[in-house]
Design a protein around this motif. Sequence first.
Motif, mmCIF file in Angstrom:
data_model
loop_
_atom_site.group_PDB
_atom_site.id
_atom_site.type_symbol
_atom_site.label_atom_id
_atom_site.label_comp_id
_atom_site.label_asym_id
_atom_site.label_seq_id
_atom_site.Cartn_x
_atom_site.Cartn_y
_atom_site.Cartn_z
ATOM 1 N N SER A 1 -13.957 -11.521 -1.775
ATOM 2 C CA SER A 1 -13.763 -11.185 -3.197
ATOM 3 C C SER A 1 -12.306 -10.890 -3.547
ATOM 4 O O SER A 1 -12.007 -10.169 -4.486
ATOM 5 N N ASN A 2 -11.416 -11.485 -2.749
ATOM 6 C CA ASN A 2 -9.970 -11.410 -3.037
ATOM 7 C C ASN A 2 -9.396 -10.000 -3.057
ATOM 8 O O ASN A 2 -8.390 -9.732 -3.699
ATOM 9 N N ARG A 3 -10.065 -9.093 -2.366
ATOM 10 C CA ARG A 3 -9.507 -7.747 -2.211
ATOM 11 C C ARG A 3 -8.885 -7.643 -0.831
ATOM 12 O O ARG A 3 -9.224 -8.410 0.073
ATOM 13 N N GLY A 4 -7.967 -6.694 -0.667
ATOM 14 C CA GLY A 4 -7.228 -6.636 0.587
ATOM 15 C C GLY A 4 -7.355 -5.312 1.310
ATOM 16 O O GLY A 4 -7.840 -4.323 0.757
ATOM 17 N N VAL A 5 -6.900 -5.332 2.556
ATOM 18 C CA VAL A 5 -6.839 -4.113 3.360
ATOM 19 C C VAL A 5 -5.402 -3.961 3.851
ATOM 20 O O VAL A 5 -4.824 -4.891 4.432
ATOM 21 N N ILE A 6 -4.813 -2.793 3.595
ATOM 22 C CA ILE A 6 -3.460 -2.516 4.078
ATOM 23 C C ILE A 6 -3.554 -2.128 5.550
ATOM 24 O O ILE A 6 -4.292 -1.213 5.911
ATOM 25 N N THR A 7 -2.813 -2.852 6.383
ATOM 26 C CA THR A 7 -2.915 -2.613 7.830
ATOM 27 C C THR A 7 -1.702 -1.887 8.396
ATOM 28 O O THR A 7 -1.763 -1.305 9.473
ATOM 29 N N GLU A 8 -0.598 -1.905 7.663
ATOM 30 C CA GLU A 8 0.617 -1.270 8.194
ATOM 31 C C GLU A 8 1.567 -0.888 7.069
ATOM 32 O O GLU A 8 1.685 -1.616 6.078
ATOM 33 N N ILE A 9 2.222 0.275 7.223
ATOM 34 C CA ILE A 9 3.290 0.675 6.283
ATOM 35 C C ILE A 9 4.608 0.447 7.004
ATOM 36 O O ILE A 9 4.788 0.930 8.126
ATOM 37 N N LYS A 10 5.529 -0.277 6.376
ATOM 38 C CA LYS A 10 6.845 -0.471 6.995
ATOM 39 C C LYS A 10 7.665 0.808 6.807
ATOM 40 O O LYS A 10 7.413 1.599 5.884
#
Length: 312
Positions: free
Chosen positions: A56-65
């Motif tokens: 459904s075109n939603r995302g998951v943040i996997t890392e903060i730079k």
Amino acid sequence: MEGLVYKSTGSWYTVKDVATGQFYECRIKGKFRLKGIKNTNPIAVGDRVLFRLEESNRGVITEIKERDNYIIRKSVNLSKQTHIIASNINLAFLVVTLNNPPTSTTFIDRFLVTAEAYGIKTVLLFNKVDTYTEDELTEVKYLASIYRKAGYECIGVSATTGKNIDKVKATMEGKTCVVSGHSGAGKSTLINAIAPNLHLKTAEISQQHQQGQHTTTFAEMFDLPFGAHIIDTPGIKGFGMVEIEKEELTNYFPEFFALKHQCKFNNCLHTDEPQCAVKAALDRDEIAWSRYKSYLQILKGEESVYREGEGE
């Protein structure tokens, strides 16, 4: 994919894909909350992140730079927690109003110290100059002179009449800027004057309490047509200090730092030590008493002053 966080609502984050310019609603993986971070917000507007798309075109943040910098304060109601207002900032604007609502020097100084500690240049915008009487304008000019003397750029502006808005825009070109200040100081109105196409919601001051209504609930970043980003932030009432060592504090008052090497002791805290260049300058009226008072309050950890009449 690499993205930039444009909006944080606490559970969902609006992230712009830096490659395509497309926006996605993302959530974070649970582990961010489990790293012992005492922040109320593990991800802030302005953060550079890695994310992946799900159904459904939603995302998951996997890392903060890693962040270049950020502006952080204590949460007034949750004393053990901190709140990052925004990150990766080139320039901060602090909107100051003499009254309606009043901005105290204590509040200004605490904001400036935090910005100095993280290497963020701050410009003071004295807003609503079109509404002041002659006496009030004199007071504003006096206040601005204190901060100019300390090395800060101060601009008198009016979001209503457009006074000096072009000057503000010129300082913003090519930068990511954050706008902070009390509720009702006119942050959203000011941003609308800078970029009328944004149509940010604004509200009247509550006459009974001389306080602003919260119109911005969450920090949000906007792209501006002249090559800048601007971050609108919720109004902040108290500014609790975080992560500053006593011995370092003098470094974040530029006018104290300039005299530091003239003190007899190189670890001088400018309180009771003999032959202190800062206190000598104070006696000669070369340093503002209001700035020294703020310095002592922060040094002594007098956190009640940021809450006084300014609860969240």
